[in-house]
Each structure stands twice: as structure tokens, then as C-alpha cells.
Design an enzyme around this catalytic site. Sequence first.
Site, mmCIF file in Angstrom:
data_model
loop_
_atom_site.group_PDB
_atom_site.id
_atom_site.type_symbol
_atom_site.label_atom_id
_atom_site.label_comp_id
_atom_site.label_asym_id
_atom_site.label_seq_id
_atom_site.Cartn_x
_atom_site.Cartn_y
_atom_site.Cartn_z
ATOM 1 N N GLY A 49 0.834 -1.193 0.000
ATOM 2 C CA GLY A 49 0.000 0.000 0.000
ATOM 3 C C GLY A 49 0.871 1.245 0.000
ATOM 4 N N GLN A 54 2.792 9.985 1.398
ATOM 5 C CA GLN A 54 4.154 9.456 1.471
ATOM 6 C C GLN A 54 5.047 9.921 0.324
ATOM 7 O OE1 GLN A 54 2.454 5.293 2.126
ATOM 8 N NE2 GLN A 54 4.411 5.159 3.159
ATOM 9 N N CYS A 95 6.090 -0.237 6.956
ATOM 10 C CA CYS A 95 5.680 0.929 6.174
ATOM 11 C C CYS A 95 6.862 1.376 5.331
ATOM 12 C CB CYS A 95 5.268 2.048 7.136
ATOM 13 S SG CYS A 95 4.818 3.579 6.319
ATOM 14 N N LEU A 96 6.600 1.737 4.083
ATOM 15 C CA LEU A 96 7.696 2.159 3.200
ATOM 16 C C LEU A 96 8.337 3.459 3.680
ATOM 17 C CD1 LEU A 96 6.225 1.254 -0.316
ATOM 18 C CD2 LEU A 96 7.793 -0.071 1.119
ATOM 19 N N HIS A 138 -4.311 1.479 7.646
ATOM 20 C CA HIS A 138 -2.948 2.026 7.685
ATOM 21 C C HIS A 138 -2.802 3.193 6.692
ATOM 22 C CE1 HIS A 138 1.619 1.283 7.794
ATOM 23 N NE2 HIS A 138 1.472 2.113 6.781
ATOM 24 N N GLU A 139 -3.312 3.012 5.476
ATOM 25 C CA GLU A 139 -3.141 4.049 4.446
ATOM 26 C C GLU A 139 -4.018 5.279 4.721
ATOM 27 O OE1 GLU A 139 -0.597 3.655 2.754
ATOM 28 O OE2 GLU A 139 -0.382 1.505 3.037
ATOM 29 N N HIS A 142 -2.306 7.506 7.025
ATOM 30 C CA HIS A 142 -1.327 8.384 6.358
ATOM 31 C C HIS A 142 -1.996 9.663 5.859
ATOM 32 C CE1 HIS A 142 2.456 6.256 6.302
ATOM 33 N NE2 HIS A 142 1.942 5.170 5.741
HETATM 34 NI NI NI Z 1 2.729 3.233 5.548
#
Ligand code: NI
Length: 177
Positions: A49, A54, A95-96, A138-139, A142
Site C-alpha cells: 500500500g 508518502q 511501512c515504506l 494504515h493508508e 497516512h
Molecule cells: Ni505506511
Amino acid sequence: MSLLPILQYPDERLRTVAKEIDLDNFDKNYFQNLAENMLETMYHSKGVGLAATQINVHQRIIVIDVSENANEPMILINPKILEASAEQCKEAEGCLSVPGIYENVERSSKITFEYYDINKNEIVQKNADGLLAKCVQHEIDHLNGKVFVDYLSQLKQGRIKSKLQKEQRLAEKHNKK
Ligand code: NI
């Protein structure tokens, strides 16, 4: 298509609350192109995701692919959780924007959510569970300026922050050479 740089925790820009996308003045080409670049960036980093936040674009769009073979991309515009189960499950998340860190986070195990697809169709997905439920929560966090690390103890947050800042300094030094 192109790979986009991903903001790294604790970058303050990850705290920005993303704006609702205006569907009455919707530039489909722009968002299609943005979503394709986000997907390419996500797949490249082996993520499931990615939220626009991000990549420092503060509009409410996320991409997700929770399929086993990474071949079922989803583009979610203005995603919103309509119902979240009281029942929670605790599982490791990564998470990226927080590379190399995996920690348990408690989230609702089932959610009903809505979003618009790239053709402005309103879609309601009922009782999503498993990885999809976790990933959507989670997204959307963000988009609200929240990172999964925020759910951890102050002690753990401090440790993660200093570890990543150290790595970022080393990477900068390396790049200057
Ligand atoms: Ni993330």
C-alpha cells in the site's frame, strides 16, 4: 512511468492532513498518471500500500495491492471507513516510510469502507478483513497525517526515530561522496 521518492519517518511532511479530491473538477489524466507512478513505486519497494502523503502529494488518494501475486492493483480516491468492528487484531506492520521496522499494531479486524475509483464510481466494500482491512486503515491514517509508529510506546518511538535518523545521515554522507 517513474519511481517517486518516498518521505522517510520522522519527516514532518508525513504529518500533513491530505485534502479531499474535488470530483466535480476531476482531472482524470492527472490522477491516473499519479496512481500509476504510485503503484510502480509501491511494487518496486515490495509494498502492499502507498498513500499520496508518502510521496509528498497531499490529496486523498491511496493505492493498494494485497493479492498474492501483486497483480490486483486498487486505486482508492477519497477513501473513508464507514464501520469498524470492535473486535481487534494485533499483527506486525511495516511501512515504506519506516524502512526495516516491523511492530505489532492493534486494529479493527473487519471494516466497511467506501471510495471512488478512477472513473468516479462510488464503491462500498463491506466487511473487508485480513490484510485488506489492515492496509486500508494504515493508508487512511497516512492521509490523516498519522504513521503506525504513533501507536507504539514513547520509548519505542524514540528508538525508531534515532535509528532511522542515524541511517538517513549515513545515507546522505554516502551520497555526497
Ligand atoms: Ni505506511
